[in-house]
Design a protein around this motif. Structure first.
Motif, PDB file in Angstrom:
ATOM      1  N   TYR B   3      40.069  34.843  43.637  1.00 48.40           N
ATOM      2  CA  TYR B   3      38.955  35.704  44.034  1.00 48.40           C
ATOM      3  C   TYR B   3      38.382  36.403  42.802  1.00 48.40           C
ATOM      4  O   TYR B   3      39.028  36.473  41.754  1.00 48.40           O
ATOM      5  CB  TYR B   3      39.434  36.734  45.066  1.00 48.40           C
ATOM      6  N   CYS B  20      46.832  44.396  46.280  1.00 47.48           N
ATOM      7  CA  CYS B  20      47.084  43.039  45.768  1.00 47.48           C
ATOM      8  C   CYS B  20      48.584  42.781  45.588  1.00 47.48           C
ATOM      9  O   CYS B  20      49.262  43.494  44.860  1.00 47.48           O
ATOM     10  CB  CYS B  20      46.365  42.826  44.431  1.00 47.48           C
ATOM     11  N   ASN B  22      49.963  40.451  44.030  1.00 45.16           N
ATOM     12  CA  ASN B  22      50.296  39.794  42.753  1.00 45.16           C
ATOM     13  C   ASN B  22      49.957  40.626  41.521  1.00 45.16           C
ATOM     14  O   ASN B  22      50.013  40.114  40.404  1.00 45.16           O
ATOM     15  CB  ASN B  22      49.564  38.451  42.674  1.00 45.16           C
ATOM     16  N   ALA B  24      47.201  41.340  40.439  1.00 45.70           N
ATOM     17  CA  ALA B  24      46.183  40.568  39.721  1.00 45.70           C
ATOM     18  C   ALA B  24      44.947  41.407  39.392  1.00 45.70           C
ATOM     19  O   ALA B  24      44.088  40.978  38.635  1.00 45.70           O
ATOM     20  CB  ALA B  24      45.763  39.363  40.567  1.00 45.70           C
ATOM     21  N   ILE B  25      44.873  42.591  39.970  1.00 52.00           N
ATOM     22  CA  ILE B  25      43.667  43.398  39.814  1.00 52.00           C
ATOM     23  C   ILE B  25      43.942  44.580  38.889  1.00 52.00           C
ATOM     24  O   ILE B  25      44.942  45.285  39.047  1.00 52.00           O
ATOM     25  CB  ILE B  25      43.175  43.914  41.180  1.00 52.00           C
ATOM     26  N   CYS B  39      45.864  35.490  40.614  1.00 53.34           N
ATOM     27  CA  CYS B  39      45.407  35.539  42.013  1.00 53.34           C
ATOM     28  C   CYS B  39      45.775  34.255  42.751  1.00 53.34           C
ATOM     29  O   CYS B  39      45.517  33.153  42.284  1.00 53.34           O
ATOM     30  CB  CYS B  39      43.891  35.743  42.045  1.00 53.34           C
ATOM     31  N   THR B  40      46.388  34.410  43.913  1.00 54.58           N
ATOM     32  CA  THR B  40      46.750  33.252  44.738  1.00 54.58           C
ATOM     33  C   THR B  40      45.958  33.247  46.044  1.00 54.58           C
ATOM     34  O   THR B  40      46.322  32.549  46.986  1.00 54.58           O
ATOM     35  CB  THR B  40      48.237  33.315  45.092  1.00 54.58           C
ATOM     36  N   GLU B  41      44.930  34.085  46.104  1.00 56.52           N
ATOM     37  CA  GLU B  41      44.198  34.315  47.367  1.00 56.52           C
ATOM     38  C   GLU B  41      45.156  34.815  48.449  1.00 56.52           C
ATOM     39  O   GLU B  41      44.936  34.626  49.629  1.00 56.52           O
ATOM     40  CB  GLU B  41      43.461  33.053  47.822  1.00 56.52           C
ATOM     41  N   CYS B  42      46.217  35.411  47.983  1.00 51.36           N
ATOM     42  CA  CYS B  42      47.217  36.013  48.872  1.00 51.36           C
ATOM     43  C   CYS B  42      48.020  34.986  49.681  1.00 51.36           C
ATOM     44  O   CYS B  42      48.738  35.369  50.618  1.00 51.36           O
ATOM     45  CB  CYS B  42      46.598  37.052  49.810  1.00 51.36           C
ATOM     46  N   PRO B  49      42.895  37.295  52.186  1.00 47.19           N
ATOM     47  CA  PRO B  49      42.880  37.978  50.879  1.00 47.19           C
ATOM     48  C   PRO B  49      42.769  39.485  51.083  1.00 47.19           C
ATOM     49  O   PRO B  49      41.824  39.972  51.710  1.00 47.19           O
ATOM     50  CB  PRO B  49      41.638  37.414  50.194  1.00 47.19           C
ATOM     51  N   GLN B  50      43.754  40.208  50.582  1.00 42.43           N
ATOM     52  CA  GLN B  50      43.822  41.649  50.825  1.00 42.43           C
ATOM     53  C   GLN B  50      42.689  42.421  50.166  1.00 42.43           C
ATOM     54  O   GLN B  50      42.164  43.380  50.723  1.00 42.43           O
ATOM     55  CB  GLN B  50      45.170  42.182  50.324  1.00 42.43           C
ATOM     56  N   CYS B  51      42.317  42.011  48.984  1.00 48.43           N
ATOM     57  CA  CYS B  51      41.263  42.759  48.287  1.00 48.43           C
ATOM     58  C   CYS B  51      39.965  42.705  49.097  1.00 48.43           C
ATOM     59  O   CYS B  51      39.282  43.710  49.254  1.00 48.43           O
ATOM     60  CB  CYS B  51      41.055  42.228  46.870  1.00 48.43           C
TER      61      CYS B  51
END
Ligand code: SF4
Ligand code: SF4
Ligand code: SF4
Lengths: 521, 63
Positions: B3, B20, B22, B24-25, B39-42, B49-51
């Motif tokens: 994402y 997130c 992971n 990743a943010i 990012c694994t797209e959750c 995707p949580q974000c």
């Protein structure tokens, strides 16, 4: 020795508390005859002494305290977990005064430094709140609790308080109790998910985005659960509701009953702030806010339920100072950064609190006497009137008409005088010369009032007020508000009897929710 | 797959960062960015995707 502390320029004089015209009955749980119900001057006559002890210096929880004490919000919580149709966190403007608006977000460390610096400058400071700009408990409430943890160690005399939408509240009640946070505000706009679905487009809960009725139902359940969990631990809870005409205005009576039965101590019904320029869903879709009279009607209808708060200023999430003033700009991050090491010393705050305490004790008698006088001399047949007061604190009439950024509204009648609200206005006299347009705005804001009490007023605005049927009164300059209001009412009732004055019943006024960021004059 | 955040619309509230799984943010030069390598797209963590689910500005989108 006290001189310094008391001659604070934001407070001209000090005085004792307003009598509890809208005070609640003591909570059911209160034990038998408390000393206060026997007429002790320790606190308002019908409040549980334990509760009074908690709220007496809290400007938001006690109407009386709001004349004397200041609060400060630190904007350490930008994230949110729900979307409200009246909120748009994209928009920020330094001239805006409304919840959710801030000029700069702070880290917990920056917040701590700012608080200590402000506490040195403003001895009236008694409460530190975290009210967003998002939700204080979103993102696991990390910044909120980090700030409170440091604060509890550094400045234990400051009361801690937080505001939340309630969605994540049940998860955090234990932590709240652990940090001695004894005041929590929950925004509850509905107890019926059908109503809620019109206010909340979505919530984020248990790793999912929920919409519609499902969202409103979860939010409602979490709010009520959180409320009960807090009150059962003895934490005082204030409920805020935003009054949205046509959406939840009539429903707020039910909300009032429900939150009272779950133990809420205070209910604060606030007008929706809705301006298309803010870019909120409601603003863009023409949803209007209530008029002054609509708001007062709903508030009055809720009397007898949970005690109502009527002095809320709908502050910015970074407001600093007495309610009704915002000194935030004196304490921007740059200025705090430039300060170097900030000393911590609570001496001035302690002397100030002692002084207020002494004043409070001293004034019960004069107020009771003024009330008795009116009760004896004015017949019950005279309708109460509204009076607008220019004041900068201390329960005194101590502001120049032209410098007033807001007027405090008192209702006075045969039963006594009580504070019922405040109205924001643009300052009439910006740098000396009055401006006719702003005078019209002032007139609209206090159009339902019979008189306006001021410390001083110029000839021109004085005449315009009189022409509009509102009597300008400067003969009580620097006196206490309530005693003056009662004296005025007695005189008014006489003149009414003689047919010299006319009743202004039935007038409505405009609520201005705009800017209140002008610094102190 | 990853994402990304449309930075022009981001209000820098930080809600996404907290969700997130992971990490990743992160905040880079005043705006939030997603590290596509993390990012694994959750996937494997959550249904969505949580974000994107928490973002009030709806600006977390597939890259
Ligand atoms: S918004 Fe209302 S309750 Fe909150 S600090 Fe301001 S006056 Fe007090
Ligand atoms: S999609 Fe999931 S893993 Fe990717 S950045 Fe968003 S929250 Fe993190
Ligand atoms: S949740 Fe959305 S608006 Fe908030 S920081 Fe993340 S991307 Fe920006």
């Amino acid at each position: 020795m006290m001189g310094n502390v008391v001659s604070l320029d934001s407070i001209f004089g000090l005085g004792e508390l307003a009598p509890p015209a809208v005070m609640p009955a003591a909570p059911e749980a209160a034990s038998g005859c408390s000393s206060s119900s026997c007429g002790s001057s320790d606190g308002p006559a019908d409040m549980d002494p334990a509760v009074w002890e908690k709220v007496k210096n809290h400007p938001c929880y006690s109407e009386e305290a709001h004349h004397y004490f200041a609060r400060m919000h630190v904007a350490v919580a930008p994230a949110c977990n729900i979307q409200c149709n009246y909120c748009n966190r994209k928009y920020d403007c330094s001239n805006e005064s409304r919840p959710g608006v801030v000029s700069e977000k702070l880290t917990p460390d920056q917040a701590l430094k700012k608080i200590l610096a402000v506490a040195q400058e403003i001895p009236q400071l008694s409460v530190i709140g975290i009210a967003g700009p998002g939700d204080s408990l979103a993102a696991a409430g990390k910044n909120t609790f980090a700030t409170f943890e440091m604060l509890q160690k550094k400045a234990p005399d400051l009361k801690l308080c937080l505001s939340t939408n309630g969605l994540a509240l049940p998860d955090h009640v234990d932590t709240i109790a652990q940090y001695n946070i004894d005041h929590v505000t929950i925004t509850i706009n509905m107890v019926d998910p059908e109503v809620g679905a019109r206010i909340y487009p979505w919530i984020f809960y248990k790793h999912k985005r929920w919409t519609g009725l499902d969202a409103a139902k979860i939010l409602h359940e979490q709010q009520m659960l959180g409320l009960e969990m807090l009150t059962s631990r003895g934490i005082l809870v204030k409920v805020n509701s935003v009054m949205i005409p046509g959406v939840n205005d009539e429903h707020l009576l039910e909300v009032n009953k429900a939150v009272k039965s779950c133990g809420a101590f205070l209910h604060n019904i606030m007008p929706l702030i809705s301006d298309p320029a803010h870019g909120t869903y409601f603003g863009l879709n023409g949803q209007r806010g209530p008029t002054a009279q609509e708001l007062k009607l709903v508030q009055d209808a809720c009397e007898g339920g949970a005690k109502l708060m009527r002095h809320c200023r709908q502050c910015r999430a970074d407001a600093v100072g007495l309610l009704g003033e915002d000194r935030g700009e004196e304490f921007t991050a740059d200025k705090i950064e430039a300060m170097g090491f900030v000393e911590y010393d609570d001496e001035a705050r302690r002397s100030y609190r002692d002084h207020v305490e002494a004043e409070r004790a001293g004034r019960h008698a004069s107020k009771a006497a003024a009330q008795a006088d009116v009760r004896d001399s004015v017949g019950a047949g005279v309708d109460p009137i509204l009076i607008a007061v220019a004041t900068k604190g201390g329960e005194r009439i101590n502001e120049h008409f032209g410098h007033a950024k807001e007027f405090q509204i008192y209702e006075v009648g045969p039963d006594g005088a009580k504070f019922v609200g405040h109205r924001r206005v643009d300052q009439y006299c910006e740098g000396g010369s009055g401006d006719i347009d702003t005078l019209d705005g002032v007139l609209a804001a206090i159009n339902d009032c019979t008189a306006v009490f001021v410390a001083k007023i110029g000839g021109c605005p004085s005449k315009s007020l009189a022409d509009a049927g509102i009597e300008p009164v400067d003969r009580f300059a620097f006196d206490y508000i309530e005693e003056s209001a009662l004296a005025y009412f007695k005189d008014y009732a006489e003149r009414l009897g003689q047919g010299v004055v006319q009743s202004r019943a039935g007038q409505d006024a405009v609520i201005r929710t705009g800017a209140l960021t002008a610094r102190r004059a | 797959m990853a994402y990304k955040i449309k930075s022009a619309e981001c209000t820098v509230c930080g809600a996404c960062e907290a969700e997130c799984p992971n990490i990743a943010i992160s905040l880079k030069k005043g705006t939030y960015v997603i590290d596509p390598a993390k990012c694994t797209e959750c996937k494997g963590h959550f249904d969505s995707p949580q974000c994107a689910a928490v973002c009030p500005a709806d600006c977390c989108v597939p890259a």
